[in-house]
Design a protein around this motif. Structure first.
Motif, PDB file in Angstrom:
ATOM      1  N   LEU A  94      -0.831   2.843  -1.161  1.00 31.07           N
ATOM      2  CA  LEU A  94      -1.149   1.824  -0.162  1.00 31.07           C
ATOM      3  C   LEU A  94      -0.887   2.379   1.232  1.00 31.07           C
ATOM      4  CD1 LEU A  94       0.682   0.158  -2.609  1.00 31.07           C
ATOM      5  CD2 LEU A  94      -0.597  -1.648  -1.472  1.00 31.07           C
ATOM      6  N   SER A  95      -1.773   2.031   2.157  1.00 37.23           N
ATOM      7  CA  SER A  95      -1.589   2.377   3.558  1.00 37.23           C
ATOM      8  C   SER A  95      -1.087   1.142   4.296  1.00 37.23           C
ATOM      9  CB  SER A  95      -2.912   2.839   4.175  1.00 37.23           C
ATOM     10  OG  SER A  95      -3.393   3.992   3.513  1.00 37.23           O
ATOM     11  N   GLU A  96      -0.100   1.344   5.150  1.00 36.59           N
ATOM     12  CA  GLU A  96       0.436   0.232   5.934  1.00 36.59           C
ATOM     13  C   GLU A  96      -0.170   0.258   7.335  1.00 36.59           C
ATOM     14  OE1 GLU A  96       4.691  -1.535   7.599  1.00 36.59           O
ATOM     15  OE2 GLU A  96       4.667   0.126   6.176  1.00 36.59           O
ATOM     16  N   GLU A  97      -0.588  -0.881   7.810  1.00 37.08           N
ATOM     17  CA  GLU A  97      -1.122  -0.973   9.165  1.00 37.08           C
ATOM     18  C   GLU A  97      -0.062  -0.517  10.170  1.00 37.08           C
ATOM     19  OE1 GLU A  97      -4.406  -1.801  11.618  1.00 37.08           O
ATOM     20  OE2 GLU A  97      -4.233  -1.831   9.430  1.00 37.08           O
ATOM     21  N   ASP A  98      -0.430   0.423  11.013  1.00 35.07           N
ATOM     22  CA  ASP A  98       0.470   1.006  12.014  1.00 35.07           C
ATOM     23  C   ASP A  98       1.610   1.794  11.379  1.00 35.07           C
ATOM     24  OD1 ASP A  98      -1.031  -0.079  14.054  1.00 35.07           O
ATOM     25  OD2 ASP A  98       0.205  -1.881  14.225  1.00 35.07           O
ATOM     26  N   GLY A  99       1.418   2.247  10.126  1.00 35.53           N
ATOM     27  CA  GLY A  99       2.488   2.984   9.454  1.00 35.53           C
ATOM     28  C   GLY A  99       2.309   4.485   9.455  1.00 35.53           C
ATOM     29  N   ALA A 100       1.269   4.984  10.125  1.00 39.90           N
ATOM     30  CA  ALA A 100       0.999   6.425  10.089  1.00 39.90           C
ATOM     31  C   ALA A 100       2.170   7.210  10.651  1.00 39.90           C
ATOM     32  CB  ALA A 100      -0.266   6.736  10.881  1.00 39.90           C
ATOM     33  N   ARG A 134       4.372  -7.323   7.261  1.00 37.58           N
ATOM     34  CA  ARG A 134       3.720  -6.051   6.973  1.00 37.58           C
ATOM     35  C   ARG A 134       2.352  -6.296   6.336  1.00 37.58           C
ATOM     36  NH1 ARG A 134       9.110  -4.157   3.899  1.00 37.58           N
ATOM     37  NH2 ARG A 134      10.471  -4.022   5.720  1.00 37.58           N
ATOM     38  N   LEU A 135       1.406  -5.445   6.684  1.00 39.16           N
ATOM     39  CA  LEU A 135       0.061  -5.529   6.128  1.00 39.16           C
ATOM     40  C   LEU A 135      -0.277  -4.197   5.475  1.00 39.16           C
ATOM     41  CD1 LEU A 135      -2.741  -6.838   5.731  1.00 39.16           C
ATOM     42  CD2 LEU A 135      -3.335  -6.022   8.044  1.00 39.16           C
ATOM     43  N   TYR A 136      -0.596  -4.251   4.169  1.00 36.24           N
ATOM     44  CA  TYR A 136      -0.955  -3.055   3.420  1.00 36.24           C
ATOM     45  C   TYR A 136      -2.416  -3.126   3.001  1.00 36.24           C
ATOM     46  CZ  TYR A 136       4.103  -2.360   2.818  1.00 36.24           C
ATOM     47  OH  TYR A 136       5.443  -2.174   3.027  1.00 36.24           O
ATOM     48  N   HIS A 137      -3.032  -1.962   2.848  1.00 34.72           N
ATOM     49  CA  HIS A 137      -4.421  -1.883   2.415  1.00 34.72           C
ATOM     50  C   HIS A 137      -4.505  -1.049   1.145  1.00 34.72           C
ATOM     51  CE1 HIS A 137      -5.261  -3.413   6.375  1.00 34.72           C
ATOM     52  NE2 HIS A 137      -4.800  -2.320   6.958  1.00 34.72           N
ATOM     53  N   LEU A 138      -5.223  -1.556   0.166  1.00 35.41           N
ATOM     54  CA  LEU A 138      -5.586  -0.785  -1.014  1.00 35.41           C
ATOM     55  C   LEU A 138      -6.865  -0.016  -0.707  1.00 35.41           C
ATOM     56  CD1 LEU A 138      -5.090  -3.546  -3.715  1.00 35.41           C
ATOM     57  CD2 LEU A 138      -3.774  -1.433  -3.588  1.00 35.41           C
ATOM     58  N   ARG A 151       2.302   4.671   2.899  1.00 35.76           N
ATOM     59  CA  ARG A 151       3.717   4.315   3.021  1.00 35.76           C
ATOM     60  C   ARG A 151       4.343   4.003   1.690  1.00 35.76           C
ATOM     61  NH1 ARG A 151       5.686   2.163   7.507  1.00 35.76           N
ATOM     62  NH2 ARG A 151       7.651   2.915   6.689  1.00 35.76           N
ATOM     63  N   LEU A 152       3.546   3.829   0.637  1.00 38.86           N
ATOM     64  CA  LEU A 152       4.104   3.369  -0.631  1.00 38.86           C
ATOM     65  C   LEU A 152       3.234   3.818  -1.793  1.00 38.86           C
ATOM     66  CD1 LEU A 152       6.166   1.509  -2.123  1.00 38.86           C
ATOM     67  CD2 LEU A 152       4.540  -0.341  -1.787  1.00 38.86           C
ATOM     68  N   ASP A 153       3.850   4.446  -2.771  1.00 43.25           N
ATOM     69  CA  ASP A 153       3.200   4.720  -4.052  1.00 43.25           C
ATOM     70  C   ASP A 153       3.763   3.710  -5.037  1.00 43.25           C
ATOM     71  OD1 ASP A 153       1.502   6.841  -3.477  1.00 43.25           O
ATOM     72  OD2 ASP A 153       3.125   8.290  -3.591  1.00 43.25           O
ATOM     73  N   LEU A 154       2.922   2.808  -5.491  1.00 41.11           N
ATOM     74  CA  LEU A 154       3.363   1.692  -6.327  1.00 41.11           C
ATOM     75  C   LEU A 154       2.833   1.860  -7.737  1.00 41.11           C
ATOM     76  CD1 LEU A 154       4.732  -1.155  -6.273  1.00 41.11           C
ATOM     77  CD2 LEU A 154       2.451  -2.076  -5.833  1.00 41.11           C
ATOM     78  N   ARG A 155       3.657   1.541  -8.744  1.00 41.08           N
ATOM     79  CA  ARG A 155       3.229   1.584 -10.139  1.00 41.08           C
ATOM     80  C   ARG A 155       3.347   0.170 -10.700  1.00 41.08           C
ATOM     81  NH1 ARG A 155       3.607   5.793 -13.995  1.00 41.08           N
ATOM     82  NH2 ARG A 155       2.352   5.233 -15.790  1.00 41.08           N
ATOM     83  N   PRO A 156       2.345  -0.703 -10.434  1.00 44.51           N
ATOM     84  CA  PRO A 156       2.448  -2.079 -10.939  1.00 44.51           C
ATOM     85  C   PRO A 156       2.305  -2.127 -12.451  1.00 44.51           C
ATOM     86  CG  PRO A 156       0.301  -1.719  -9.943  1.00 44.51           C
ATOM     87  CD  PRO A 156       1.096  -0.472  -9.713  1.00 44.51           C
ATOM     88  N   LEU A 162       7.085  -2.782  -1.647  1.00 46.83           N
ATOM     89  CA  LEU A 162       6.203  -3.574  -0.795  1.00 46.83           C
ATOM     90  C   LEU A 162       6.967  -4.458   0.176  1.00 46.83           C
ATOM     91  CD1 LEU A 162       3.348  -4.905  -3.101  1.00 46.83           C
ATOM     92  CD2 LEU A 162       3.086  -3.556  -1.024  1.00 46.83           C
ATOM     93  N   LEU A 163       8.127  -4.949  -0.234  1.00 51.78           N
ATOM     94  CA  LEU A 163       8.798  -6.013   0.522  1.00 51.78           C
ATOM     95  C   LEU A 163       9.897  -5.433   1.389  1.00 51.78           C
ATOM     96  CD1 LEU A 163       8.873  -8.623  -2.335  1.00 51.78           C
ATOM     97  CD2 LEU A 163       7.091  -8.175  -0.674  1.00 51.78           C
TER      98      LEU A 163
END
Length: 342
Positions: free
Chosen positions: A327-333, A300-304, A314-319, A341-342
């Protein structure tokens, strides 16, 4: 609604739901404030009880019906001292009071837990003095007990609250002995020394909770797998958000590998990571290396992005130590959001 201890609803799975308790004068409140300072969300059962017992509410009306109008102060608020006098040492009266108050408190606690999950909070500390007395500890992912020797607690009650030995002993014996709570607690913090010593012990427990919270998000993945953080260059790699993601997933047992746009292709020839997270500046270069890999698109490839496409998120992350990140995932629209993430 069934309000028996076994019927309590659990918090949402995305939150580490921690019950924290301690008998009177154990130092529980001090540890709660430390956990709050270190980033935990705190839900205070006493504050929720006061909220539920506010004038004009159904809970206060039920208390007055059960215990008499003399538990009401002038103005209609609850006279807590008068109520305490009626239930202290009377197990049946205390059980009746708990049956009135705790369903409302639990419902409000669950609402706050859900709100924490929606914010992306990782650790919720439920500060509950009577956790073992009125709840099922199994509803929590972990229970933390703060404890101190009875003679020390008696001294604290005399010194800090001005109580006599008899009054202190009456309050101490009104609660379930800590010896019965210790075997049922995952973590026990011994508060029998200085404040500095207590803070060190609390830090160790909080570190363990943080690891448990991080691991909960990747519970289906084997540890020691790789997450690649891809940046345009050294300056981009120093971004605080990448460091925060690194801390969270290191706690989860993942191996973190940094890459630049130029080195990502070489890395993908030697390992197959579970995911790649690319900064906004590295997005195009990371995509090219990802598509050129053999086989192509190996993970998987994510973009900030400061303004990601809401359809593609695809993901709301609270690090750890950082605000919520989308984060947007490539081809995840158009696909359902992921839990991690994993």
């Amino acid at each position: 609604m069934d309000c028996s201890p076994g019927s309590w609803l659990r918090a949402p799975d995305s939150v580490l739901n921690v019950g924290l308790t301690g008998n009177i004068a154990s130092g529980k409140s001090t540890v709660v404030e430390l956990f709050r300072k270190w980033g935990a969300t705190v839900i205070d059962a006493d504050a929720l009880a006061r909220e539920a017992e506010a004038p004009g509410g159904a809970v206060l009306a039920a208390i007055a019906r059960r215990f008499g109008a003399d538990v009401l102060a002038q103005g209609g608020s609850l006279d807590r001292a008068a109520l305490r006098a009626k239930v202290m040492g009377d197990d049946a009266a205390l059980a009746a009071l708990n049956a009135i108050v705790h369903p409302a408190v639990q419902q409000r606690r669950l609402e706050l837990q859900r709100a924490a999950a929606e914010r992306g909070d990782a650790i919720v500390i439920n500060d509950i003095p009577l956790l073992f007395e009125v709840l099922d500890p199994a509803q929590f992912d972990a229970v933390v007990l703060i404890d101190a020797p009875v003679p020390l607690r008696r001294t604290r009650l005399r010194t800090l609250r001005g109580l006599s030995n008899e009054e202190a002993d009456r309050m101490i014996t009104a609660q379930m002995p800590a010896e019965r709570k210790r075997p049922l607690s995952r973590h026990v913090v011994e508060n029998d020394g200085t404040l500095a010593e207590l803070e060190k012990k609390a830090q160790r427990v909080f570190a363990a909770l943080r690891q448990q919270a991080a691991r909960a998000g990747v519970r289906t993945e084997a540890p020691d797998q790789t997450l690649v953080l891809c940046a345009l260059g050294a300056k981009d790699a120093a971004a605080p958000v990448l460091k925060a993601i690194e801390r969270r997933y290191t706690d989860a047992g993942m191996r973190i590998e940094y890459a630049t746009v130029k080195s990502l292709g070489k890395i993908l020839k030697t390992i197959t990571p579970l995911s790649i997270v690319a900064t906004a500046d590295a997005e195009d270069g990371a995509r090219m290396a990802w598509e050129a890999a053999v086989p192509p698109r190996p993970c998987r490839l994510y973009h900030l992005s400061p303004d990601p496409d809401p359809i593609a998120v695809r993901l709301d992350l609270r690090p750890w130590g950082h605000d919520r990140v989308a984060l947007s995932e490539e081809d995840g629209a158009g696909l359902a959001p992921r839990a991690d993430l994993l």
